[in-house]
Scaffold this motif. Structure first.
Motif, PDB file in Angstrom:
ATOM      1  N   MET A 169       0.807  -1.143  -0.030  1.00 42.73           N
ATOM      2  CA  MET A 169       0.052  -0.059  -0.033  1.00 42.73           C
ATOM      3  C   MET A 169       0.952   1.203  -0.132  1.00 42.73           C
ATOM      4  O   MET A 169       0.513   2.092  -0.813  1.00 42.73           O
ATOM      5  N   HIS A 170       1.947   1.366   0.991  1.00 51.47           N
ATOM      6  CA  HIS A 170       2.711   2.330   0.971  1.00 51.47           C
ATOM      7  C   HIS A 170       3.352   2.672  -0.448  1.00 51.47           C
ATOM      8  O   HIS A 170       3.411   3.912  -0.775  1.00 51.47           O
ATOM      9  N   ASN A 171       3.903   1.813  -1.102  1.00 51.14           N
ATOM     10  CA  ASN A 171       4.669   1.959  -2.322  1.00 51.14           C
ATOM     11  C   ASN A 171       3.508   2.189  -3.403  1.00 51.14           C
ATOM     12  O   ASN A 171       3.976   2.965  -4.368  1.00 51.14           O
ATOM     13  N   THR A 172       2.337   1.724  -3.283  1.00 51.20           N
ATOM     14  CA  THR A 172       1.208   1.981  -4.301  1.00 51.20           C
ATOM     15  C   THR A 172       1.110   3.743  -4.240  1.00 51.20           C
ATOM     16  O   THR A 172       0.962   4.237  -5.396  1.00 51.20           O
ATOM     17  N   PHE A 173       0.876   4.348  -2.896  1.00 50.30           N
ATOM     18  CA  PHE A 173       0.658   5.606  -2.819  1.00 50.30           C
ATOM     19  C   PHE A 173       2.017   6.353  -3.464  1.00 50.30           C
ATOM     20  O   PHE A 173       1.892   7.492  -4.057  1.00 50.30           O
ATOM     21  N   GLN A 174       3.268   5.964  -3.201  1.00 51.42           N
ATOM     22  CA  GLN A 174       4.199   6.431  -3.813  1.00 51.42           C
ATOM     23  C   GLN A 174       4.224   6.603  -5.543  1.00 51.42           C
ATOM     24  O   GLN A 174       4.674   7.558  -5.991  1.00 51.42           O
ATOM     25  N   ASN A 175       3.802   5.428  -6.008  1.00 58.04           N
ATOM     26  CA  ASN A 175       3.883   5.255  -7.646  1.00 58.04           C
ATOM     27  C   ASN A 175       2.867   6.346  -8.082  1.00 58.04           C
ATOM     28  O   ASN A 175       3.082   6.914  -9.060  1.00 58.04           O
ATOM     29  N   ILE A 176       1.636   6.350  -7.269  1.00 60.32           N
ATOM     30  CA  ILE A 176       0.591   7.184  -7.691  1.00 60.32           C
ATOM     31  C   ILE A 176       1.193   8.402  -7.747  1.00 60.32           C
ATOM     32  O   ILE A 176       1.279   9.391  -8.659  1.00 60.32           O
ATOM     33  N   LYS A 177       1.872   9.020  -6.523  1.00 60.66           N
ATOM     34  CA  LYS A 177       2.608  10.312  -6.650  1.00 60.66           C
ATOM     35  C   LYS A 177       3.438  10.366  -7.586  1.00 60.66           C
ATOM     36  O   LYS A 177       3.467  11.733  -8.471  1.00 60.66           O
ATOM     37  N   LEU A 178       4.389   9.449  -7.981  1.00 61.37           N
ATOM     38  CA  LEU A 178       5.478   9.874  -9.252  1.00 61.37           C
ATOM     39  C   LEU A 178       4.707   9.743 -10.410  1.00 61.37           C
ATOM     40  O   LEU A 178       5.106  10.794 -11.336  1.00 61.37           O
ATOM     41  N   ALA A 179       3.505   9.146 -10.750  1.00 64.71           N
ATOM     42  CA  ALA A 179       2.689   9.157 -11.833  1.00 64.71           C
ATOM     43  C   ALA A 179       2.214  10.665 -12.068  1.00 64.71           C
ATOM     44  O   ALA A 179       2.211  10.964 -13.190  1.00 64.71           O
ATOM     45  N   LEU A 180       1.600  10.961 -11.280  1.00 61.80           N
ATOM     46  CA  LEU A 180       1.086  12.518 -11.124  1.00 61.80           C
ATOM     47  C   LEU A 180       2.130  13.384 -11.307  1.00 61.80           C
ATOM     48  O   LEU A 180       1.851  14.299 -12.479  1.00 61.80           O
ATOM     49  N   GLN A 181       3.140  13.571 -10.511  1.00 64.13           N
ATOM     50  CA  GLN A 181       4.403  14.297 -10.946  1.00 64.13           C
ATOM     51  C   GLN A 181       4.663  14.235 -12.336  1.00 64.13           C
ATOM     52  O   GLN A 181       5.233  15.582 -12.777  1.00 64.13           O
ATOM     53  N   SER A 182       4.633  13.236 -12.926  1.00 63.48           N
ATOM     54  CA  SER A 182       5.104  13.066 -14.259  1.00 63.48           C
ATOM     55  C   SER A 182       4.391  13.928 -15.242  1.00 63.48           C
ATOM     56  O   SER A 182       4.865  14.342 -16.274  1.00 63.48           O
ATOM     57  N   GLU A 183       3.265  14.228 -14.925  1.00 58.80           N
ATOM     58  CA  GLU A 183       2.226  14.994 -15.628  1.00 58.80           C
ATOM     59  C   GLU A 183       1.856  16.498 -14.907  1.00 58.80           C
ATOM     60  O   GLU A 183       0.998  17.142 -15.296  1.00 58.80           O
ATOM     61  N   ASN A 184       2.870  16.873 -13.962  1.00 53.08           N
ATOM     62  CA  ASN A 184       2.614  18.263 -13.168  1.00 53.08           C
ATOM     63  C   ASN A 184       1.508  18.192 -12.560  1.00 53.08           C
ATOM     64  O   ASN A 184       0.761  19.299 -12.442  1.00 53.08           O
ATOM     65  N   LEU A 185       0.844  17.077 -11.806  1.00 51.14           N
ATOM     66  CA  LEU A 185      -0.275  16.992 -11.023  1.00 51.14           C
ATOM     67  C   LEU A 185       0.172  16.599  -9.672  1.00 51.14           C
ATOM     68  O   LEU A 185       1.284  16.136  -9.355  1.00 51.14           O
ATOM     69  N   ASP A 186      -0.859  16.793  -8.828  1.00 53.19           N
ATOM     70  CA  ASP A 186      -0.782  16.272  -7.466  1.00 53.19           C
ATOM     71  C   ASP A 186      -1.857  15.958  -6.962  1.00 53.19           C
ATOM     72  O   ASP A 186      -3.032  15.397  -7.556  1.00 53.19           O
ATOM     73  N   ALA A 187      -2.172  15.501  -5.792  1.00 54.06           N
ATOM     74  CA  ALA A 187      -3.057  15.002  -5.114  1.00 54.06           C
ATOM     75  C   ALA A 187      -4.513  15.897  -5.197  1.00 54.06           C
ATOM     76  O   ALA A 187      -5.833  15.450  -5.268  1.00 54.06           O
ATOM     77  N   THR A 188      -4.361  17.075  -5.433  1.00 55.98           N
ATOM     78  CA  THR A 188      -5.298  18.008  -5.591  1.00 55.98           C
ATOM     79  C   THR A 188      -6.184  17.729  -6.663  1.00 55.98           C
ATOM     80  O   THR A 188      -7.347  18.381  -7.000  1.00 55.98           O
ATOM     81  N   ASN A 189      -5.571  17.271  -7.972  1.00 56.41           N
ATOM     82  CA  ASN A 189      -6.158  17.006  -9.069  1.00 56.41           C
ATOM     83  C   ASN A 189      -6.897  15.751  -9.243  1.00 56.41           C
ATOM     84  O   ASN A 189      -7.537  15.595 -10.109  1.00 56.41           O
ATOM     85  N   ILE A 190      -6.668  14.861  -8.044  1.00 58.42           N
ATOM     86  CA  ILE A 190      -7.530  13.635  -8.271  1.00 58.42           C
ATOM     87  C   ILE A 190      -9.000  13.831  -7.841  1.00 58.42           C
ATOM     88  O   ILE A 190      -9.339  14.347  -6.917  1.00 58.42           O
ATOM     89  N   ILE A 191      -9.801  12.949  -9.052  1.00 59.18           N
ATOM     90  CA  ILE A 191     -11.251  13.156  -8.977  1.00 59.18           C
ATOM     91  C   ILE A 191     -11.856  11.918  -8.314  1.00 59.18           C
ATOM     92  O   ILE A 191     -13.017  11.916  -7.768  1.00 59.18           O
TER      93      ILE A 191
END
Length: 130
Positions: free
Chosen positions: A54-76
């Motif tokens: 679970m911890h790694n999954t959240f880290q991977n989500i963060k990295l994927a979002l950052q690759s598109e200049n997004l962050d958690a506030t963009n998640i719908i």
């Protein structure tokens, strides 16, 4: 409206967890759909324990979002798929660290198996950039 709006209507029960009943994206926002993310580390190793995955999954989500200049506030929208019972105390620690206070819409499902037998959790993300 040029921003993502999150609401919990007063005409229905409050959410039973840290999520929002309705997430509204503005017209003409750019939509991003992430494939289900799993707990593989940067070396390709998948930890054995659920919470480490679970911890790694959240880290991977963060990295994927950052690759598109997004962050958690963009998640719908978040879809969580788990093959074993979720440790809610740990989940909400990771969840709250990730989202802070702006929670997206969320669905959680327990299923018999994921794409590989050793995968215990997979999280799918929908994001928007207004």
């Amino acid at each position: 409206m040029n921003q993502i709006m999150r609401t919990n209507p007063t005409t229905m029960p409050k959410p039973v967890g840290n999520y929002t009943h309705i997430t509204k994206i503005p017209r003409n926002a750019e939509l991003f759909v992430l494939s289900g993310q799993i707990g593989t580390g940067m070396t390709g190793h998948l930890p054995e324990t659920f919470n480490e995955q679970m911890h790694n999954t959240f880290q991977n989500i963060k990295l994927a979002l950052q690759s598109e200049n997004l962050d958690a506030t963009n998640i719908i929208k978040v879809n969580v798929w788990a093959t074993e019972l979720i440790d809610w105390h740990y989940f909400y620690k990771e969840w709250d660290d990730f989202f802070e206070k702006e929670y997206p819409a969320m669905t959680i499902g327990y299923i018999a198996a994921l794409g590989l037998p050793e995968i215990k959790i997979e999280i799918e993300i929908w994001a928007a950039n207004p």
